[in-house]
Design an enzyme around this catalytic site. Structure first.
Site, PDB file in Angstrom:
ATOM      1  N   ASN A  39       0.859  -1.183   0.000  1.00  0.00           N
ATOM      2  CA  ASN A  39       0.000   0.000   0.000  1.00  0.00           C
ATOM      3  C   ASN A  39       0.902   1.243   0.000  1.00  0.00           C
ATOM      4  O   ASN A  39       1.625   1.491   0.970  1.00  0.00           O
ATOM      5  CB  ASN A  39      -0.906  -0.028   1.240  1.00  0.00           C
ATOM      6  CG  ASN A  39      -1.863   1.135   1.253  1.00  0.00           C
ATOM      7  OD1 ASN A  39      -1.456   2.258   0.949  1.00  0.00           O
ATOM      8  ND2 ASN A  39      -3.105   0.904   1.581  1.00  0.00           N
TER       9      ASN A  39
ATOM     10  N   HIS B  53       1.106   5.964   1.698  1.00  0.00           N
ATOM     11  CA  HIS B  53       1.943   6.720   2.648  1.00  0.00           C
ATOM     12  C   HIS B  53       3.050   7.500   1.938  1.00  0.00           C
ATOM     13  O   HIS B  53       3.557   8.477   2.479  1.00  0.00           O
ATOM     14  CB  HIS B  53       2.492   5.779   3.712  1.00  0.00           C
ATOM     15  CG  HIS B  53       1.406   4.909   4.311  1.00  0.00           C
ATOM     16  ND1 HIS B  53       0.501   5.399   5.209  1.00  0.00           N
ATOM     17  CD2 HIS B  53       1.057   3.634   4.060  1.00  0.00           C
ATOM     18  CE1 HIS B  53      -0.359   4.430   5.519  1.00  0.00           C
ATOM     19  NE2 HIS B  53      -0.035   3.360   4.831  1.00  0.00           N
TER      20      HIS B  53
ATOM     21  N   HIS C  78      -5.300   3.834  -2.304  1.00  0.00           N
ATOM     22  CA  HIS C  78      -6.643   4.237  -1.879  1.00  0.00           C
ATOM     23  C   HIS C  78      -6.914   5.647  -2.401  1.00  0.00           C
ATOM     24  O   HIS C  78      -6.189   6.579  -2.062  1.00  0.00           O
ATOM     25  CB  HIS C  78      -6.673   4.206  -0.347  1.00  0.00           C
ATOM     26  CG  HIS C  78      -8.018   4.446   0.254  1.00  0.00           C
ATOM     27  ND1 HIS C  78      -8.256   4.278   1.601  1.00  0.00           N
ATOM     28  CD2 HIS C  78      -9.196   4.843  -0.273  1.00  0.00           C
ATOM     29  CE1 HIS C  78      -9.524   4.553   1.867  1.00  0.00           C
ATOM     30  NE2 HIS C  78     -10.120   4.914   0.746  1.00  0.00           N
TER      31      HIS C  78
ATOM     32  N   ARG D  12      -9.131   8.399  -1.824  1.00  0.00           N
ATOM     33  CA  ARG D  12     -10.156   8.821  -0.856  1.00  0.00           C
ATOM     34  C   ARG D  12     -11.002   9.939  -1.455  1.00  0.00           C
ATOM     35  O   ARG D  12     -10.538  10.694  -2.314  1.00  0.00           O
ATOM     36  CB  ARG D  12      -9.494   9.301   0.447  1.00  0.00           C
ATOM     37  CG  ARG D  12      -8.779   8.198   1.206  1.00  0.00           C
ATOM     38  CD  ARG D  12      -8.322   8.684   2.565  1.00  0.00           C
ATOM     39  NE  ARG D  12      -9.409   8.724   3.510  1.00  0.00           N
ATOM     40  CZ  ARG D  12      -9.623   7.788   4.445  1.00  0.00           C
ATOM     41  NH1 ARG D  12      -8.810   6.774   4.588  1.00  0.00           N
ATOM     42  NH2 ARG D  12     -10.655   7.885   5.243  1.00  0.00           N
TER      43      ARG D  12
ATOM     44  N   ARG E 295      -6.916  13.086   0.120  1.00  0.00           N
ATOM     45  CA  ARG E 295      -5.929  13.605   1.079  1.00  0.00           C
ATOM     46  C   ARG E 295      -4.507  13.122   0.761  1.00  0.00           C
ATOM     47  O   ARG E 295      -3.549  13.722   1.175  1.00  0.00           O
ATOM     48  CB  ARG E 295      -6.302  13.249   2.507  1.00  0.00           C
ATOM     49  CG  ARG E 295      -6.102  11.801   2.872  1.00  0.00           C
ATOM     50  CD  ARG E 295      -6.193  11.610   4.357  1.00  0.00           C
ATOM     51  NE  ARG E 295      -7.565  11.745   4.819  1.00  0.00           N
ATOM     52  CZ  ARG E 295      -8.069  11.034   5.827  1.00  0.00           C
ATOM     53  NH1 ARG E 295      -7.294  10.178   6.467  1.00  0.00           N
ATOM     54  NH2 ARG E 295      -9.308  11.168   6.200  1.00  0.00           N
TER      55      ARG E 295
ATOM     56  N   GLU F 284      -8.367   0.806  -3.751  1.00  0.00           N
ATOM     57  CA  GLU F 284      -9.332   0.865  -2.647  1.00  0.00           C
ATOM     58  C   GLU F 284     -10.143   2.139  -2.794  1.00  0.00           C
ATOM     59  O   GLU F 284      -9.567   3.209  -3.045  1.00  0.00           O
ATOM     60  CB  GLU F 284      -8.610   0.948  -1.304  1.00  0.00           C
ATOM     61  CG  GLU F 284      -7.764  -0.227  -0.976  1.00  0.00           C
ATOM     62  CD  GLU F 284      -6.994   0.036   0.323  1.00  0.00           C
ATOM     63  OE1 GLU F 284      -7.227   1.053   0.987  1.00  0.00           O
ATOM     64  OE2 GLU F 284      -6.157  -0.789   0.631  1.00  0.00           O
TER      65      GLU F 284
ATOM     66  N   THR G  33      -8.536   3.703   7.680  1.00  0.00           N
ATOM     67  CA  THR G  33      -9.801   2.966   7.608  1.00  0.00           C
ATOM     68  C   THR G  33      -9.996   2.152   8.890  1.00  0.00           C
ATOM     69  O   THR G  33      -9.292   1.174   9.129  1.00  0.00           O
ATOM     70  CB  THR G  33      -9.782   2.030   6.375  1.00  0.00           C
ATOM     71  OG1 THR G  33      -9.284   2.776   5.270  1.00  0.00           O
ATOM     72  CG2 THR G  33     -11.159   1.502   6.074  1.00  0.00           C
TER      73      THR G  33
ATOM     74  N   GLU H 247     -11.371  -8.971   1.897  1.00  0.00           N
ATOM     75  CA  GLU H 247     -10.113  -8.685   2.594  1.00  0.00           C
ATOM     76  C   GLU H 247     -10.468  -8.530   4.067  1.00  0.00           C
ATOM     77  O   GLU H 247     -11.283  -7.672   4.439  1.00  0.00           O
ATOM     78  CB  GLU H 247      -9.458  -7.411   2.050  1.00  0.00           C
ATOM     79  CG  GLU H 247      -8.168  -7.094   2.805  1.00  0.00           C
ATOM     80  CD  GLU H 247      -7.329  -5.993   2.171  1.00  0.00           C
ATOM     81  OE1 GLU H 247      -7.482  -5.720   0.960  1.00  0.00           O
ATOM     82  OE2 GLU H 247      -6.521  -5.399   2.897  1.00  0.00           O
TER      83      GLU H 247
ATOM     84  N   HIS I 294      -4.139  -4.446   7.162  1.00  0.00           N
ATOM     85  CA  HIS I 294      -4.291  -3.290   8.049  1.00  0.00           C
ATOM     86  C   HIS I 294      -3.511  -3.481   9.338  1.00  0.00           C
ATOM     87  O   HIS I 294      -3.762  -4.414  10.094  1.00  0.00           O
ATOM     88  CB  HIS I 294      -5.752  -2.954   8.384  1.00  0.00           C
ATOM     89  CG  HIS I 294      -5.904  -1.491   8.677  1.00  0.00           C
ATOM     90  ND1 HIS I 294      -5.552  -0.943   9.879  1.00  0.00           N
ATOM     91  CD2 HIS I 294      -6.309  -0.462   7.903  1.00  0.00           C
ATOM     92  CE1 HIS I 294      -5.758   0.364   9.837  1.00  0.00           C
ATOM     93  NE2 HIS I 294      -6.208   0.681   8.640  1.00  0.00           N
TER      94      HIS I 294
HETATM   95  N1  PXP Z   1      -5.879  -2.969   3.229  1.00  0.00           N
HETATM   96  C1  PXP Z   1      -6.830  -2.003   3.230  1.00  0.00           C
HETATM   97  C2  PXP Z   1      -8.161  -2.327   2.634  1.00  0.00           C
HETATM   98  C3  PXP Z   1      -6.564  -0.718   3.753  1.00  0.00           C
HETATM   99  O1  PXP Z   1      -7.519   0.235   3.760  1.00  0.00           O
HETATM  100  C4  PXP Z   1      -5.269  -0.440   4.252  1.00  0.00           C
HETATM  101  C5  PXP Z   1      -4.959   0.929   4.791  1.00  0.00           C
HETATM  102  O2  PXP Z   1      -5.120   1.884   3.834  1.00  0.00           O
HETATM  103  C6  PXP Z   1      -4.308  -1.461   4.211  1.00  0.00           C
HETATM  104  C7  PXP Z   1      -4.647  -2.715   3.717  1.00  0.00           C
HETATM  105  C8  PXP Z   1      -2.901  -1.245   4.703  1.00  0.00           C
HETATM  106  O3  PXP Z   1      -2.892  -0.876   6.032  1.00  0.00           O
HETATM  107  P1  PXP Z   1      -1.522  -0.407   6.712  1.00  0.00           P
HETATM  108  O4  PXP Z   1      -1.088   0.849   6.049  1.00  0.00           O
HETATM  109  O5  PXP Z   1      -1.903  -0.239   8.146  1.00  0.00           O
HETATM  110  O6  PXP Z   1      -0.529  -1.529   6.496  1.00  0.00           O
END
Ligand code: PXP
Length: 256
Positions: A6, A9, A42, A44, A48, A69, A100, A147, A205
């Site tokens: 992901n 970040h 993602h 959003r 953001r 996402e 999330t 998921e 997550h």
């Molecule tokens: N999977 C989904 C569906 C998410 O929304 C997120 C966070 O955006 C992640 C995985 C990854 O989470 P993390 O950044 O905490 O590893």
């Protein structure tokens, strides 16, 4: 175990200064080189971190499949049906949340969008809490996959195995251990039930270098999506090495 990275970040860091670096597209190329299996991002509603142009550039240029996402937002789904990411993961969204926070509430409003996405050739996954009820609803809605939200498991693991809550005796150790074990059992049961019903099982997550192994060991889960811990580690060791280290943990299931 496949590993999706992901990369939101990276965009969050860019948006801290509203400039053009670090570039999420550059991260995509490093993910490919490091052996990641998928890019997760993602879009959003408040844009953001990722923007529409990120999605366009990344879909055009990535050799890895894109897992987009998003919330149930008509304009984003319209864009997705044109740009065709490999998968859409529908997630709940609250403007004020930092990330999330929980799984999607599944109801009949999802039926038509799921069908539309599938008819466009996009795989659909639903980001849900590990509950048998949610899994049965996901099946009724004819999603391809689910998921499992590992956020609660991850938070409990932080409480148990780091000092976050130990200071000032804010932690009831035995009670937290029980909650941790019971959340892990829920993830295991939910994974079994999903596969039994023919849904592909992914998870993510809050997973990090300490708590991911127990999730890798759940045989029905075929993919993890991990962001924050990998990008946090990348600040010190570089993105390629941070991904390779997580990939080693994922490989310990001997499947991929
Ligand atoms: N999977 C989904 C569906 C998410 O929304 C997120 C966070 O955006 C992640 C995985 C990854 O989470 P993390 O950044 O905490 O590893």
């Amino acid at each position: 175990m496949r590993l999706g990275i992901n990369i939101d970040h990276i965009a969050t860091l860019r948006e801290a200064r509203k400039t053009n670096q670090p570039d999420p597209l550059e991260a995509v190329f490093i993910c490919e080189k490091a052996g990641a299996n998928q890019i997760t991002m993602h879009l959003r509603e408040d844009r953001r971190h990722m923007h529409d142009f990120d999605l366009r550039r990344i879909i055009e240029s990535s050799f890895l499949p894109i897992n987009l996402e998003c919330a149930l937002d008509k304009s984003i789904l319209d864009m997705a049906c044109k740009l065709l990411p490999a998968r859409i993961t529908l997630v709940p969204e609250k403007r004020e949340e930092v990330t999330t926070e929980g799984g999607l509430k599944l109801d009949s409003r999802l039926k038509e969008p799921i069908k539309r996405l599938k008819d466009s050739g996009i795989e659909v996954s639903l980001f849900i809490d590990p509950s048998l009820e949610a899994i049965r609803k996901a099946k009724e809605l004819e999603s391809n996959a689910i998921e499992l939200h590992t956020g609660r498991y991850a938070n409990l693991s932080l409480e148990l195995f780091t000092n976050l809550k130990r200071t000032n005796n804010a932690l009831n150790l035995n009670a937290t251990k029980k909650e941790f074990e019971s959340e892990l059992s829920l993830l295991k049961e939910a994974s079994k039930e999903s596969l039994k019903l023919g849904l592909k099982v992914y998870a993510g997550h809050g997973l990090n270098y300490q708590n991911t192994q127990a999730i890798v060991d759940i045989p029905q889960i075929e993919e993890l999506n991990i962001g924050h811990s990998i990008i946090a580690r990348a600040v010190f060791v570089g993105l390629e090495r941070a991904i390779r280290e997580m990939k080693e943990i994922c490989k310990s299931d001997g499947r991929f």
